[in-house]
Design a protein around this motif. Structure first.
Motif, mmCIF file in Angstrom:
data_model
loop_
_atom_site.group_PDB
_atom_site.id
_atom_site.type_symbol
_atom_site.label_atom_id
_atom_site.label_comp_id
_atom_site.label_asym_id
_atom_site.label_seq_id
_atom_site.Cartn_x
_atom_site.Cartn_y
_atom_site.Cartn_z
ATOM 1 N N PRO A 119 -0.205 -7.974 -14.881
ATOM 2 C CA PRO A 119 -0.199 -8.222 -13.434
ATOM 3 C C PRO A 119 1.116 -8.810 -12.938
ATOM 4 N N THR A 120 1.809 -9.560 -13.786
ATOM 5 C CA THR A 120 3.112 -10.095 -13.390
ATOM 6 C C THR A 120 4.136 -8.972 -13.251
ATOM 7 N N LEU A 121 4.138 -8.039 -14.194
ATOM 8 C CA LEU A 121 5.049 -6.896 -14.096
ATOM 9 C C LEU A 121 4.759 -6.072 -12.845
ATOM 10 N N ASP A 122 3.486 -5.886 -12.539
ATOM 11 C CA ASP A 122 3.118 -5.130 -11.334
ATOM 12 C C ASP A 122 3.618 -5.842 -10.078
ATOM 13 N N ALA A 123 3.438 -7.163 -10.041
ATOM 14 C CA ALA A 123 3.860 -7.929 -8.871
ATOM 15 C C ALA A 123 5.371 -7.874 -8.692
ATOM 16 N N TRP A 124 6.098 -8.001 -9.779
ATOM 17 C CA TRP A 124 7.554 -7.961 -9.706
ATOM 18 C C TRP A 124 8.055 -6.570 -9.326
ATOM 19 N N THR A 125 7.425 -5.538 -9.834
ATOM 20 C CA THR A 125 7.829 -4.175 -9.486
ATOM 21 C C THR A 125 7.786 -3.969 -7.979
ATOM 22 N N ASN A 126 6.777 -4.532 -7.334
ATOM 23 C CA ASN A 126 6.635 -4.388 -5.888
ATOM 24 C C ASN A 126 7.601 -5.275 -5.111
ATOM 25 N N ALA A 127 8.009 -6.397 -5.706
ATOM 26 C CA ALA A 127 8.770 -7.399 -4.956
ATOM 27 C C ALA A 127 10.275 -7.341 -5.158
ATOM 28 N N GLY A 139 12.572 -4.981 -4.996
ATOM 29 C CA GLY A 139 13.360 -4.282 -3.982
ATOM 30 C C GLY A 139 13.624 -5.136 -2.752
ATOM 31 N N PRO A 140 12.576 -5.645 -2.099
ATOM 32 C CA PRO A 140 12.800 -6.503 -0.931
ATOM 33 C C PRO A 140 13.611 -7.759 -1.256
ATOM 34 N N ARG A 141 13.349 -8.383 -2.409
ATOM 35 C CA ARG A 141 14.092 -9.606 -2.753
ATOM 36 C C ARG A 141 15.565 -9.312 -3.014
ATOM 37 N N SER A 142 15.866 -8.158 -3.593
ATOM 38 C CA SER A 142 17.249 -7.820 -3.926
ATOM 39 C C SER A 142 18.102 -7.562 -2.693
ATOM 40 N N ALA A 143 17.465 -7.408 -1.540
ATOM 41 C CA ALA A 143 18.229 -7.261 -0.304
ATOM 42 C C ALA A 143 18.930 -8.567 0.071
ATOM 43 N N TYR A 144 18.473 -9.677 -0.493
ATOM 44 C CA TYR A 144 19.052 -10.984 -0.187
ATOM 45 C C TYR A 144 20.133 -11.375 -1.189
ATOM 46 N N SER A 145 19.915 -11.058 -2.456
ATOM 47 C CA SER A 145 20.919 -11.320 -3.489
ATOM 48 C C SER A 145 20.546 -10.542 -4.735
ATOM 49 N N GLN A 146 21.530 -10.370 -5.598
ATOM 50 C CA GLN A 146 21.360 -9.547 -6.795
ATOM 51 C C GLN A 146 20.437 -10.200 -7.818
ATOM 52 N N LEU A 147 19.588 -9.386 -8.407
ATOM 53 C CA LEU A 147 18.857 -9.764 -9.616
ATOM 54 C C LEU A 147 19.602 -9.141 -10.785
ATOM 55 N N LEU A 148 20.172 -9.972 -11.661
ATOM 56 C CA LEU A 148 20.913 -9.414 -12.794
ATOM 57 C C LEU A 148 19.966 -8.738 -13.767
ATOM 58 N N VAL A 168 11.745 -17.548 0.825
ATOM 59 C CA VAL A 168 10.420 -18.181 0.907
ATOM 60 C C VAL A 168 9.958 -18.246 2.361
ATOM 61 N N ALA A 169 10.865 -18.639 3.258
ATOM 62 C CA ALA A 169 10.509 -18.756 4.672
ATOM 63 C C ALA A 169 10.106 -17.410 5.262
ATOM 64 N N GLU A 170 10.751 -16.344 4.798
ATOM 65 C CA GLU A 170 10.451 -15.014 5.321
ATOM 66 C C GLU A 170 9.388 -14.292 4.498
ATOM 67 N N LYS A 171 8.765 -15.040 3.588
ATOM 68 C CA LYS A 171 7.626 -14.560 2.788
ATOM 69 C C LYS A 171 7.967 -13.332 1.937
ATOM 70 N N VAL A 172 9.224 -13.278 1.520
ATOM 71 C CA VAL A 172 9.656 -12.225 0.600
ATOM 72 C C VAL A 172 9.429 -12.660 -0.845
ATOM 73 N N TRP A 173 9.392 -13.957 -1.054
ATOM 74 C CA TRP A 173 9.318 -14.529 -2.394
ATOM 75 C C TRP A 173 8.426 -15.748 -2.377
ATOM 76 N N PRO A 174 7.689 -16.029 -3.427
ATOM 77 C CA PRO A 174 7.614 -15.339 -4.717
ATOM 78 C C PRO A 174 6.791 -14.058 -4.638
ATOM 79 N N PRO A 175 6.819 -13.244 -5.692
ATOM 80 C CA PRO A 175 6.065 -11.989 -5.675
ATOM 81 C C PRO A 175 4.573 -12.236 -5.451
ATOM 82 N N VAL A 176 3.997 -11.496 -4.543
ATOM 83 C CA VAL A 176 2.572 -11.645 -4.251
ATOM 84 C C VAL A 176 1.753 -11.329 -5.503
ATOM 85 N N GLY A 177 0.873 -12.243 -5.875
ATOM 86 C CA GLY A 177 0.000 -12.035 -7.019
ATOM 87 C C GLY A 177 0.530 -12.562 -8.332
#
Length: 205
Positions: free
Chosen positions: A122-130, A132-141, A174-183
């Motif tokens: 379930p963590t992998l599923d949550a991250w897969t969905n999140a 893309g939107p989170r990477s619009a703010y800064s890079q995930l290495l 966090v304020a814009e509810k992009v993070w943390p990944p839902v679930g």
């Protein structure tokens, strides 16, 4: 898709510069099969620690390289300086680009989460969905999960230009509810965050 091996080395508080010089020389002559990607030094968190990152196209090369270090009479070229060393193999989240050499930091936040039993899928599923939107703010290495040692466990690495940038981006997501990944949070057992800076010879810097 590369797999990764992360090696954490603890050295004496007064031995960091000597250790880095020894590791740099060892890497130049190292017969390891993996691609050397990073050498970072702990700046915030548990100090006197070095993190080495190697990438692998062939999974079978990971245990071969680890055995080469294990049986060496001078591991990493700094055997007399090693207080402790731990190494684990990781598989990245599907769809993420490989870690490649280049300028990304110079601040690298390495977050290690231990998960509850059964929490990886379930963590992998949550991250897969999140991601893309989170990477619009800064890079995930990279985001990766351990395939050895204490499991289930994940590691994600975030580069920033400064600590101030890190704080601002984290607050905004966090304020814009992009993070943390839902679930994802219900599956967490513990979290650790460390800040690293690159050694002068680190390919990812």
């Amino acid at each position: 898709m590369l797999r990764y091996n992360l090696t954490y080395i603890t050295v004496p508080p007064t031995g960091m510069q000597q250790a880095l010089a020894g590791i740099e020389q060892w890497l130049k002559s190292s017969p390891l099969k993996g691609v050397f990607l990073a050498c970072w030094v702990a700046e915030i968190g548990e100090l006197s620690r070095i993190l080495l990152v190697h990438g692998y196209d062939v999974i079978a090369d990971i245990p071969a390289d680890r055995e080469a270090i294990l049986y060496s009479d001078n591991p990493l070229g700094i055997g007399s300086l090693i207080v402790s060393m731990e190494t684990d193999a990781y598989t990245p989240l599907k769809g993420l680009p490989d870690i490649l050499p280049g300028a990304a930091g110079p601040i690298f936040e390495v977050r290690t989460y231990k998960l509850k039993p059964g929490g990886l899928t379930p963590t992998l599923d949550a991250w897969t969905n999140a991601v893309g939107p989170r990477s619009a703010y800064s890079q995930l290495l990279s985001f990766m999960y351990a395939v050895g040692g204490e499991i289930p466990r994940i590691v994600h690495i975030w580069p920033y230009k400064s600590l101030d940038e890190r704080l601002a981006i984290r607050a905004k997501t966090v304020a814009e509810k992009v993070w943390p990944p839902v679930g994802a949070p219900p599956h967490l057992a513990s979290m650790r965050s460390e800040i690293f800076v690159p050694a002068s010879f680190s390919p990812v810097n």
